[in-house]
Design a protein around this motif. Structure first.
Motif, PDB file in Angstrom:
ATOM      1  N   GLY A 181     -32.821 -23.050  -1.010  1.00 46.15           N
ATOM      2  CA  GLY A 181     -32.479 -24.459  -1.119  1.00 46.15           C
ATOM      3  C   GLY A 181     -32.400 -24.911  -2.563  1.00 46.15           C
ATOM      4  O   GLY A 181     -32.140 -26.094  -2.833  1.00 46.15           O
ATOM      5  N   PRO A 199     -26.520 -21.009  -0.535  1.00 49.26           N
ATOM      6  CA  PRO A 199     -27.378 -22.181  -0.326  1.00 49.26           C
ATOM      7  C   PRO A 199     -27.862 -22.264   1.121  1.00 49.26           C
ATOM      8  O   PRO A 199     -27.155 -21.867   2.058  1.00 49.26           O
ATOM      9  CB  PRO A 199     -26.462 -23.357  -0.665  1.00 49.26           C
ATOM     10  N   ARG A 200     -29.040 -22.800   1.295  1.00 53.69           N
ATOM     11  CA  ARG A 200     -29.605 -22.984   2.633  1.00 53.69           C
ATOM     12  C   ARG A 200     -28.687 -23.830   3.513  1.00 53.69           C
ATOM     13  O   ARG A 200     -28.628 -23.635   4.728  1.00 53.69           O
ATOM     14  CB  ARG A 200     -30.986 -23.645   2.515  1.00 53.69           C
ATOM     15  N   GLN A 201     -27.974 -24.753   2.890  1.00 55.64           N
ATOM     16  CA  GLN A 201     -27.086 -25.629   3.647  1.00 55.64           C
ATOM     17  C   GLN A 201     -26.022 -24.844   4.409  1.00 55.64           C
ATOM     18  O   GLN A 201     -25.514 -25.312   5.441  1.00 55.64           O
ATOM     19  CB  GLN A 201     -26.411 -26.643   2.706  1.00 55.64           C
ATOM     20  N   TYR A 202     -25.685 -23.677   3.918  1.00 49.45           N
ATOM     21  CA  TYR A 202     -24.696 -22.835   4.613  1.00 49.45           C
ATOM     22  C   TYR A 202     -25.185 -22.494   6.014  1.00 49.45           C
ATOM     23  O   TYR A 202     -24.426 -22.553   6.988  1.00 49.45           O
ATOM     24  CB  TYR A 202     -24.462 -21.565   3.799  1.00 49.45           C
ATOM     25  N   GLU A 204     -27.675 -24.200   7.563  1.00 47.22           N
ATOM     26  CA  GLU A 204     -27.950 -25.463   8.251  1.00 47.22           C
ATOM     27  C   GLU A 204     -26.706 -26.032   8.922  1.00 47.22           C
ATOM     28  O   GLU A 204     -26.808 -26.781   9.902  1.00 47.22           O
ATOM     29  CB  GLU A 204     -28.539 -26.470   7.262  1.00 47.22           C
ATOM     30  N   SER A 205     -25.529 -25.677   8.415  1.00 49.26           N
ATOM     31  CA  SER A 205     -24.285 -26.193   8.988  1.00 49.26           C
ATOM     32  C   SER A 205     -23.855 -25.427  10.236  1.00 49.26           C
ATOM     33  O   SER A 205     -22.929 -25.851  10.944  1.00 49.26           O
ATOM     34  CB  SER A 205     -23.160 -26.131   7.948  1.00 49.26           C
TER      35      SER A 205
END
Length: 328
Positions: A181, A199-202, A204-205
């Motif tokens: 993150g 990124p962690r968001q990858y 999370e999506s």
């Protein structure tokens, strides 16, 4: 007398933590008394110190699920005075006084000889985090995941388990994809051996039962939706070793990865892991750990620093490992 962090509860049910001197007579029962040189601050220790999860089973409690030091007194021939030892888990710091103290008394079966290649500080720079990372890697290997199988995903890569997993997997020749993150830490992760950093968001999506299959295996410290996303994006017959719950205990997933791609999800339990597997994990670490890289991901703190650093750890502000110097 010895110094320790002591967690207590007030009559109103509030938790207090303070560094204070205690007498040897207050130590719990055990076969071996150890002069502790170093302990470490793990995620579970941080939860115990902050009271943000019911880690402590009874009060008062000396926290600390790890320690390394030297035997002072022993009622068993298995360990002799002057011998260097280490301990991970076994409920120490939860139901039995732990390692955030200059002295500890424990059962003989909980101790391991300190591997000769490591100092007490280096052993605690690894600690339960490094030992758990090695248990995960050994699981991937037993399940047939080799460097030729494809990329290995590691979540929480800047944390304790994650950073050591990245380092050791790279040493073994795996192409490691580190998830964090904090993308500003990408250079640090690449220095440890990461092939790629995302990124962690990858993750999370990702919300579909099956995502594009990319990774041959994974080590997950997060749990929750991140673990579900990891499982949904593993290649057919890939393996996920799950060892943490930093993102939650829930698992909002479907059976699709397991029955349509043959993905295997393996839980890693380090607290009461059999002694033979513990020894094997530490023997592997003794061969595979790059001590210079280990030092680069290690920060030394004092006993008095531990409560403040526990808050930082839970907030995701700690990189790598925190070792606590105890023996003066």
């Amino acid at each position: 007398m010895f110094n320790a962090l002591l967690i207590e509860k007030t009559a109103a049910g509030d938790q207090t933590v303070q560094s204070r001197p205690l007498s040897d007579a207050q130590l719990p029962e055990g076969d071996v008394t150890v002069r502790v040189a170093y302990s470490t601050l793990n995620y579970k220790d941080a939860l115990a110190l902050t009271g943000k999860a019911p880690i402590v089973r009874h009060f008062p409690m000396v926290p600390g699920i790890d320690f390394a030091g030297t035997v002072e007194h022993s009622d068993t021939p298995a360990f002799l005075p002057g011998q260097d030892v280490l301990l991970n888990g076994w409920g120490v710091g939860e139901s039995h006084w732990g390692g955030l103290a200059t002295r500890a008394r424990v059962k003989e079966e909980w101790l391991l000889p300190l591997p000769a290649v490591f100092s007490a500080r280096q052993a605690m720079a690894l600690g339960t985090a490094g030992y758990t990372a090695m248990l995960c890697i050994r699981t991937l290997q037993r399940q047939g995941i080799t460097p030729q199988s494809g990329e290995i995903l590691v979540t929480g890569a800047t944390g304790g388990v994650g950073s050591i997993a990245v380092m050791v997997l790279a040493r073994l020749g795996y192409a490691v994809v580190a998830v964090t993150g904090r993308m500003e830490e990408a250079p640090f992760l690449k220095d440890l051996g990461a092939h790629d950093v995302i990124p962690r968001q990858y993750l999370e999506s990702m919300t579909r039962p099956l995502e594009k299959a990319r990774w041959a295996g994974a080590i997950d410290v997060a749990g929750g939706q991140l673990l579900a996303a990891v499982c949904a994006s593993i290649l057919p017959y890939g393996v996920v070793a799950a060892c943490g719950l930093a993102a939650g205990m829930d698992f909002p997933a479907t059976v699709a990865p397991f029955i349509l791609r043959g993905v295997t999800l393996v839980g890693i339990e380090s607290v009461s892991c059999p002694v033979e597997e513990r020894r094997a994990a530490w023997q592997d670490l003794a061969v595979l750990v790059d001590l210079k890289k280990l030092d680069a991901l290690t920060t030394e703190i004092t006993l008095a620093d531990a409560p403040k650093e526990a808050e930082a750890l839970l907030s995701g502000k700690v990189r790598g490992r925190l070792v606590v110097k105890l023996d003066s």
